[in-house]
Design a protein around this motif. Structure first.
Motif, PDB file in Angstrom:
ATOM      1  N   SER A   4       0.811  -1.206   0.000  1.00 50.37           N
ATOM      2  CA  SER A   4       0.000   0.000   0.000  1.00 50.37           C
ATOM      3  C   SER A   4       0.850   1.263   0.000  1.00 50.37           C
ATOM      4  N   PHE A   5       0.217   2.338  -0.417  1.00 49.37           N
ATOM      5  CA  PHE A   5       0.790   3.678  -0.336  1.00 49.37           C
ATOM      6  C   PHE A   5      -0.006   4.455   0.710  1.00 49.37           C
ATOM      7  N   LEU A  32       7.351  -6.882 -10.914  1.00 51.41           N
ATOM      8  CA  LEU A  32       7.846  -6.139  -9.762  1.00 51.41           C
ATOM      9  C   LEU A  32       7.909  -7.019  -8.520  1.00 51.41           C
ATOM     10  N   LYS A  33       8.845  -6.682  -7.651  1.00 54.45           N
ATOM     11  CA  LYS A  33       8.948  -7.344  -6.348  1.00 54.45           C
ATOM     12  C   LYS A  33       8.994  -6.264  -5.282  1.00 54.45           C
ATOM     13  N   ILE A  34       8.158  -6.438  -4.270  1.00 54.90           N
ATOM     14  CA  ILE A  34       8.175  -5.547  -3.116  1.00 54.90           C
ATOM     15  C   ILE A  34       8.558  -6.413  -1.928  1.00 54.90           C
ATOM     16  N   ASP A  35       9.724  -6.129  -1.346  1.00 59.27           N
ATOM     17  CA  ASP A  35      10.204  -6.984  -0.256  1.00 59.27           C
ATOM     18  C   ASP A  35       9.502  -6.634   1.052  1.00 59.27           C
ATOM     19  N   LEU A  60      10.441  -5.112   3.506  1.00 59.19           N
ATOM     20  CA  LEU A  60      10.766  -3.786   4.037  1.00 59.19           C
ATOM     21  C   LEU A  60      10.110  -2.671   3.227  1.00 59.19           C
ATOM     22  N   GLY A  61       9.433  -3.037   2.130  1.00 54.80           N
ATOM     23  CA  GLY A  61       8.768  -2.060   1.281  1.00 54.80           C
ATOM     24  C   GLY A  61       9.635  -1.549   0.145  1.00 54.80           C
ATOM     25  N   GLU A  62      10.781  -2.189  -0.083  1.00 56.13           N
ATOM     26  CA  GLU A  62      11.653  -1.796  -1.190  1.00 56.13           C
ATOM     27  C   GLU A  62      11.146  -2.451  -2.473  1.00 56.13           C
ATOM     28  N   ILE A  63      11.008  -1.664  -3.523  1.00 56.86           N
ATOM     29  CA  ILE A  63      10.508  -2.186  -4.794  1.00 56.86           C
ATOM     30  C   ILE A  63      11.665  -2.372  -5.768  1.00 56.86           C
ATOM     31  N   SER A  64      11.586  -3.450  -6.533  1.00 56.60           N
ATOM     32  CA  SER A  64      12.600  -3.695  -7.557  1.00 56.60           C
ATOM     33  C   SER A  64      11.930  -4.316  -8.773  1.00 56.60           C
ATOM     34  N   SER A  84      10.855   5.529 -13.479  1.00 57.95           N
ATOM     35  CA  SER A  84       9.516   5.796 -12.946  1.00 57.95           C
ATOM     36  C   SER A  84       9.247   4.952 -11.699  1.00 57.95           C
ATOM     37  N   ILE A  85       9.687   3.704 -11.711  1.00 60.07           N
ATOM     38  CA  ILE A  85       9.483   2.828 -10.551  1.00 60.07           C
ATOM     39  C   ILE A  85      10.364   3.275  -9.383  1.00 60.07           C
ATOM     40  N   ALA A  86      11.573   3.691  -9.675  1.00 58.68           N
ATOM     41  CA  ALA A  86      12.492   4.137  -8.618  1.00 58.68           C
ATOM     42  C   ALA A  86      11.991   5.401  -7.922  1.00 58.68           C
ATOM     43  N   SER A  87      11.205   6.209  -8.619  1.00 56.32           N
ATOM     44  CA  SER A  87      10.733   7.466  -8.041  1.00 56.32           C
ATOM     45  C   SER A  87       9.373   7.346  -7.346  1.00 56.32           C
ATOM     46  N   LEU A  88       8.892   6.132  -7.157  1.00 55.83           N
ATOM     47  CA  LEU A  88       7.617   5.936  -6.461  1.00 55.83           C
ATOM     48  C   LEU A  88       7.723   6.399  -5.005  1.00 55.83           C
ATOM     49  N   PRO A  89       6.602   6.859  -4.429  1.00 57.92           N
ATOM     50  CA  PRO A  89       6.627   7.215  -3.007  1.00 57.92           C
ATOM     51  C   PRO A  89       6.777   5.960  -2.143  1.00 57.92           C
ATOM     52  N   LYS A  90       6.929   6.152  -0.845  1.00 59.52           N
ATOM     53  CA  LYS A  90       7.137   5.036   0.087  1.00 59.52           C
ATOM     54  C   LYS A  90       6.016   4.010  -0.036  1.00 59.52           C
ATOM     55  N   ILE A  91       6.442   2.736  -0.068  1.00 55.75           N
ATOM     56  CA  ILE A  91       5.496   1.627  -0.157  1.00 55.75           C
ATOM     57  C   ILE A  91       5.509   0.873   1.162  1.00 55.75           C
ATOM     58  N   PHE A  92       4.322   0.526   1.629  1.00 52.85           N
ATOM     59  CA  PHE A  92       4.196  -0.321   2.809  1.00 52.85           C
ATOM     60  C   PHE A  92       4.016  -1.754   2.309  1.00 52.85           C
ATOM     61  N   PRO A  93       4.810  -2.692   2.807  1.00 43.48           N
ATOM     62  CA  PRO A  93       4.776  -4.059   2.272  1.00 43.48           C
ATOM     63  C   PRO A  93       3.463  -4.788   2.582  1.00 43.48           C
ATOM     64  N   ALA A  94       3.267  -5.894   1.859  1.00 40.44           N
ATOM     65  CA  ALA A  94       2.104  -6.742   2.100  1.00 40.44           C
ATOM     66  C   ALA A  94       2.236  -7.408   3.469  1.00 40.44           C
ATOM     67  N   VAL A  95       1.091  -7.826   4.005  1.00 43.93           N
ATOM     68  CA  VAL A  95       1.073  -8.454   5.328  1.00 43.93           C
ATOM     69  C   VAL A  95       0.371  -9.808   5.224  1.00 43.93           C
ATOM     70  N   LYS A  96       0.992 -10.798   5.845  1.00 46.64           N
ATOM     71  CA  LYS A  96       0.422 -12.146   5.929  1.00 46.64           C
ATOM     72  C   LYS A  96       0.577 -12.602   7.366  1.00 46.64           C
ATOM     73  N   ARG A  97      -0.524 -12.864   8.035  1.00 46.18           N
ATOM     74  CA  ARG A  97      -0.521 -13.333   9.421  1.00 46.18           C
ATOM     75  C   ARG A  97       0.291 -12.414  10.332  1.00 46.18           C
ATOM     76  N   SER A  98       0.045 -11.121  10.187  1.00 37.96           N
ATOM     77  CA  SER A  98       0.675 -10.061  10.994  1.00 37.96           C
ATOM     78  C   SER A  98       2.174  -9.908  10.755  1.00 37.96           C
ATOM     79  N   GLN A  99       2.689 -10.454   9.669  1.00 33.40           N
ATOM     80  CA  GLN A  99       4.103 -10.322   9.322  1.00 33.40           C
ATOM     81  C   GLN A  99       4.226  -9.654   7.954  1.00 33.40           C
TER      82      GLN A  99
END
Length: 157
Positions: free
Chosen positions: A46-47, A94-97, A99-103, A127-142
């Protein structure tokens, strides 16, 4: 005498009832891992602009549209000069780790598009490198790492 026989029988049968069954931690973990749906997440990446959206699918849609709008805005500000029309749907993996880092894992374009716009990969990466901060996905509170394919339609006339 009958009572004694019944009591002895009950005592013999009930010994198994009181026996402690040891459950190995590995068995519990493997059983739990089998029940987890590894193909889905509880919350999509999410953003900040998507914080007000609470429904899971709507939040996913907000996330995807935010990325697409950002990429489109970024590309529209670039001066791309072409000698012929370009119509292509570029698939960006795309991969979002966690920690919220996108690659970017992969960019698939038609060879013709690559030939007409040789800098398209560099522009998309910018364009992808200039994205605003991303919050990573969550699975079972992780926080978890996710991958997805973003289709970007390029239409230059």
């Amino acid at each position: 005498m009958k009572r004694l026989v019944v009591c002895v029988f009950i005592l013999l049968v009930s010994c198994d009832y009181f026996e402690n069954k040891k459950v190995k931690t590995e068995d519990i973990v493997s059983q739990e891992l089998e029940t987890i749906d590894w193909k889905s997440v509880d919350e999509y990446p999410s953003f900040t602009v998507c914080d007000s959206v609470s429904e899971k699918q709507a939040r996913k849609q907000c996330f995807e549209s935010t990325i697409l709008n950002h990429v489109n805005d970024y590309l529209s500000k670039q001066s791309i000069v072409v000698s012929q029309d370009v119509e292509d749907t570029i698939a960006i993996k795309l991969k979002i780790d966690n920690l919220g880092e996108i690659s970017i894992l992969d960019i698939k374009t038609k060879p013709e598009t690559q030939e007409i716009i040789p800098e398209i990969d560099t522009l998309l990466r910018g364009s992808i490198a200039s994205l605003p901060k991303i919050f990573p996905a969550v699975k079972r509170s992780q926080n978890v790492t996710t991958e997805f394919i973003l289709p970007v339609v390029v239409s230059i006339k």
